[in-house]
Design an enzyme around this catalytic site. Structure first.
Site, PDB file in Angstrom:
ATOM      1  N   ASP A  46       0.839  -1.186   0.000  1.00  0.00           N
ATOM      2  CA  ASP A  46       0.000   0.000   0.000  1.00  0.00           C
ATOM      3  C   ASP A  46       0.882   1.247   0.000  1.00  0.00           C
ATOM      4  O   ASP A  46       2.024   1.227   0.495  1.00  0.00           O
ATOM      5  CB  ASP A  46      -0.900   0.025   1.245  1.00  0.00           C
ATOM      6  CG  ASP A  46      -1.925  -1.100   1.243  1.00  0.00           C
ATOM      7  OD1 ASP A  46      -2.243  -1.601   0.157  1.00  0.00           O
ATOM      8  OD2 ASP A  46      -2.383  -1.458   2.342  1.00  0.00           O
ATOM      9  N   LYS A  47       0.360   2.331  -0.512  1.00  0.00           N
ATOM     10  CA  LYS A  47       1.102   3.589  -0.571  1.00  0.00           C
ATOM     11  C   LYS A  47       1.737   3.935   0.767  1.00  0.00           C
ATOM     12  O   LYS A  47       2.912   4.310   0.837  1.00  0.00           O
ATOM     13  CB  LYS A  47       0.159   4.715  -1.010  1.00  0.00           C
ATOM     14  CG  LYS A  47       0.764   6.104  -0.942  1.00  0.00           C
ATOM     15  CD  LYS A  47      -0.279   7.168  -1.243  1.00  0.00           C
ATOM     16  CE  LYS A  47       0.281   8.570  -1.041  1.00  0.00           C
ATOM     17  NZ  LYS A  47      -0.745   9.626  -1.250  1.00  0.00           N
TER      18      LYS A  47
END
Length: 305
Positions: free
Chosen positions: A138-139
């Protein structure tokens, strides 16, 4: 013209529309603001400002022109390389860095950085937008991640991940005091039945998901844990920990709305990765140290024991 309609749930009520679109469409905040300003994203068929606060039951309709064909470009960006050879590269991804280009995130991604560093020498199996990408983070999850430089390496790495032979271990700081020293969350994960920007534990249509966890340290109000994945569902650790009422600190989707910890995004870090080299067959182990923002969270937790 592409059209997407989203129904706002109670969980998203009170959220700014630009923030909501950032999460729902996996785009940058600035791009979300642009499409709102252009009237391409409307609430209940009304043009609103980016700061508009959503209400439970609102309908958000996004109408945008279909994007033209484009490819990822090489960019000279900071890249923390843990290991590299002719077949693969292991990096310590920074929190806040998107893995591959998407609408609103055409530049500044890990793929852009890898293309520059590897002089374009990445696996082409995933096409021109995600070259070399075997798995993703995830970012706002930091830590160890492997990418393939050749198609043969890509196939070998992807097979290990698919068959759960590659061992991924994460560190997380979660809310609450976990009484057990270790445990297993075995609960299927799928798209949230009401909020399409989220995942959820769902026994109807969910895919099998298993997370093993053990306590590293207790701080009273929160617990530092290690998690090992048997499966790799989207947001798996974040969903599972929220499911057992111990959401990850500062998780914008599954955690509490207000967290006073010094970190942007969830306190989740991909600590180590064990795999077999896809070409040589050598057993390999990689680790990424905790970033400073996670260490700052641990210091704050220590003060509040």
């Amino acid at each position: 013209m592409d059209e997407k309609i989203l129904q706002v749930t109670e969980e998203a009520a009170g959220m700014r529309v630009d923030v909501y679109l950032t999460q729902a469409l996996d785009i940058s905040r600035s791009f979300a603001q642009q499409i709102v300003q252009r009237g391409e994203a409307q609430v209940n068929d009304n043009i609103v400002k980016a700061k508009y606060r959503l209400h439970d039951g609102d309908t958000v309709c996004i109408r945008m022109e279909s994007p033209k064909e484009w490819t990822a470009e090489a960019e000279n960006l900071p890249l923390a390389v843990i290991y590299e050879d002719a077949d693969m590269i292991v990096i310590n991804k920074a929190r806040g860095m998107v893995v591959h280009p998407a609408a609103g995130n055409y530049r500044g991604t890990l793929v852009n950085a890898l293309l520059f560093h590897c002089k374009g020498g990445l696996s082409g199996i995933n096409g021109v937008i995600r070259p070399g990408i075997v798995h993703r983070l995830d970012k706002d999850t930091s830590g160890v991640m492997v990418a393939a430089k050749t198609d043969a390496a890509h196939r070998g790495l992807a097979q290990q991940i698919k068959e759960h032979k590659a061992r991924r271990t994460y560190w997380a700081l979660v809310h609450g005091n976990i009484a057990e020293d270790k445990g297993v969350v075995d609960a299927p994960v799928g798209r949230h039945p009401k909020d399409r920007i989220k995942m959820a534990v769902t026994f109807k249509g969910g895919r099998p998901a298993v997370t093993h966890f053990k306590v590293l340290k207790r701080y009273g109000a929160c617990t530092w844990i290690e998690c090992r994945l048997e499966t790799g569902r989207t947001h798996q650790i974040r969903v599972h920990m929220a499911y057992i009422n111990h959401p990850v600190i500062n998780d914008p989707l599954y955690g509490y709305k207000k967290d006073a910890f010094p970190i942007e995004g969830q306190a989740l870090h991909s600590h180590c990765l064990d795999l077999v080299h896809p070409i040589s067959g050598q057993q390999m182990h990689f680790e990424a140290p905790l970033p400073q923002d996670f260490l700052d969270c641990l210091k704050r937790a220590e003060k509040h024991i």
